[in-house]
Design a protein around this motif. Structure first.
Motif, short mmCIF file in Angstrom:
data_model
loop_
_atom_site.label_atom_id
_atom_site.label_comp_id
_atom_site.label_asym_id
_atom_site.label_seq_id
_atom_site.Cartn_x
_atom_site.Cartn_y
_atom_site.Cartn_z
N GLY A 1 -13.03 -69.94 107.21
CA GLY A 1 -11.80 -70.54 107.72
C GLY A 1 -10.59 -69.86 107.13
O GLY A 1 -10.68 -69.17 106.12
N THR A 2 -9.46 -70.04 107.78
CA THR A 2 -8.20 -69.51 107.28
C THR A 2 -7.06 -70.39 107.76
O THR A 2 -7.25 -71.23 108.64
CB THR A 2 -7.98 -68.05 107.74
OG1 THR A 2 -6.84 -67.52 107.07
CG2 THR A 2 -7.79 -67.95 109.23
N GLN A 3 -5.90 -70.20 107.19
CA GLN A 3 -4.71 -70.95 107.59
C GLN A 3 -4.19 -70.45 108.93
O GLN A 3 -4.37 -69.29 109.26
CB GLN A 3 -3.60 -70.79 106.54
CG GLN A 3 -3.85 -71.54 105.26
CD GLN A 3 -3.67 -73.04 105.43
OE1 GLN A 3 -2.94 -73.51 106.27
NE2 GLN A 3 -4.35 -73.80 104.59
N ILE B 1 -8.96 -68.60 99.52
CA ILE B 1 -8.85 -69.06 98.14
C ILE B 1 -9.98 -68.55 97.24
O ILE B 1 -10.11 -69.00 96.10
CB ILE B 1 -8.74 -70.60 98.05
CG1 ILE B 1 -9.98 -71.28 98.65
CG2 ILE B 1 -7.47 -71.09 98.72
CD1 ILE B 1 -10.03 -72.78 98.44
N LEU B 2 -10.78 -67.61 97.73
CA LEU B 2 -11.81 -67.02 96.88
C LEU B 2 -11.16 -66.22 95.76
O LEU B 2 -10.09 -65.64 95.92
CB LEU B 2 -12.71 -66.08 97.70
CG LEU B 2 -13.62 -66.74 98.72
CD1 LEU B 2 -14.33 -65.68 99.55
CD2 LEU B 2 -14.62 -67.65 98.06
N PRO C 1 -0.40 -61.39 95.93
CA PRO C 1 -1.12 -62.33 96.80
C PRO C 1 -1.60 -61.70 98.11
O PRO C 1 -2.71 -61.99 98.56
CB PRO C 1 -0.09 -63.42 97.08
CG PRO C 1 0.87 -63.35 95.95
CD PRO C 1 0.92 -61.90 95.54
N LYS C 2 -0.80 -60.85 98.72
CA LYS C 2 -1.22 -60.22 99.97
C LYS C 2 -2.35 -59.24 99.73
O LYS C 2 -3.26 -59.11 100.56
CB LYS C 2 -0.03 -59.55 100.64
CG LYS C 2 0.94 -60.56 101.20
CD LYS C 2 2.04 -59.91 101.98
CE LYS C 2 2.94 -61.01 102.55
NZ LYS C 2 3.96 -60.50 103.41
N GLU C 3 -2.32 -58.56 98.61
CA GLU C 3 -3.41 -57.63 98.28
C GLU C 3 -4.71 -58.41 98.03
O GLU C 3 -5.79 -57.96 98.39
CB GLU C 3 -3.04 -56.79 97.06
CG GLU C 3 -4.01 -55.68 96.79
CD GLU C 3 -3.60 -54.80 95.61
OE1 GLU C 3 -4.47 -54.07 95.12
OE2 GLU C 3 -2.45 -54.86 95.16
N LYS C 4 -4.60 -59.60 97.42
CA LYS C 4 -5.78 -60.45 97.19
C LYS C 4 -6.42 -60.84 98.52
O LYS C 4 -7.64 -60.75 98.68
CB LYS C 4 -5.38 -61.72 96.43
CG LYS C 4 -5.01 -61.51 95.00
CD LYS C 4 -4.59 -62.83 94.37
CE LYS C 4 -4.13 -62.63 92.95
NZ LYS C 4 -3.69 -63.90 92.33
#
Length: 82
Positions: free
Chosen positions: A54-56, A19-20, A29-32
């Motif tokens: 952390g990540t999902q 979420i940075l 979104p995938k490029e972000k």
């Protein structure tokens, strides 16, 4: 820290990298996510330190006793950068 005379950190902890805020102009979104994880890897290499975040995970991780690399969600490029 380096400019203040503290030297390079040994560890950098970032609360939830996905979420940075990405740089201006990146809309996909995938490029972000890819850009963020690429930058975190560069940060660790530049400062020669451990970067922790952390990540999902995916739904298969809900019943797992140990979270593994196969439980990453979203973009598989995260693994490539790690």
């Amino acid at each position: 820290w380096e400019r203040g005379g503290w030297g390079s950190p040994d560890v950098i902890v970032i609360d939830y990298a996905d979420i940075l805020m990405p740089p201006a102009g990146i809309q996909d979104p995938k490029e972000k996510i890819d850009h963020t994880w690429r930058e975190l890897r560069a940060l660790s290499q530049t400062h020669h330190c451990l970067v922790v975040t952390g990540t999902q995970t995916n739904s298969a991780s809900y019943d797992a006793k140990v979270i593994e690399m196969k439980h990453f969600s979203d973009l598989k490029k995260k693994l490539a950068h790690v």
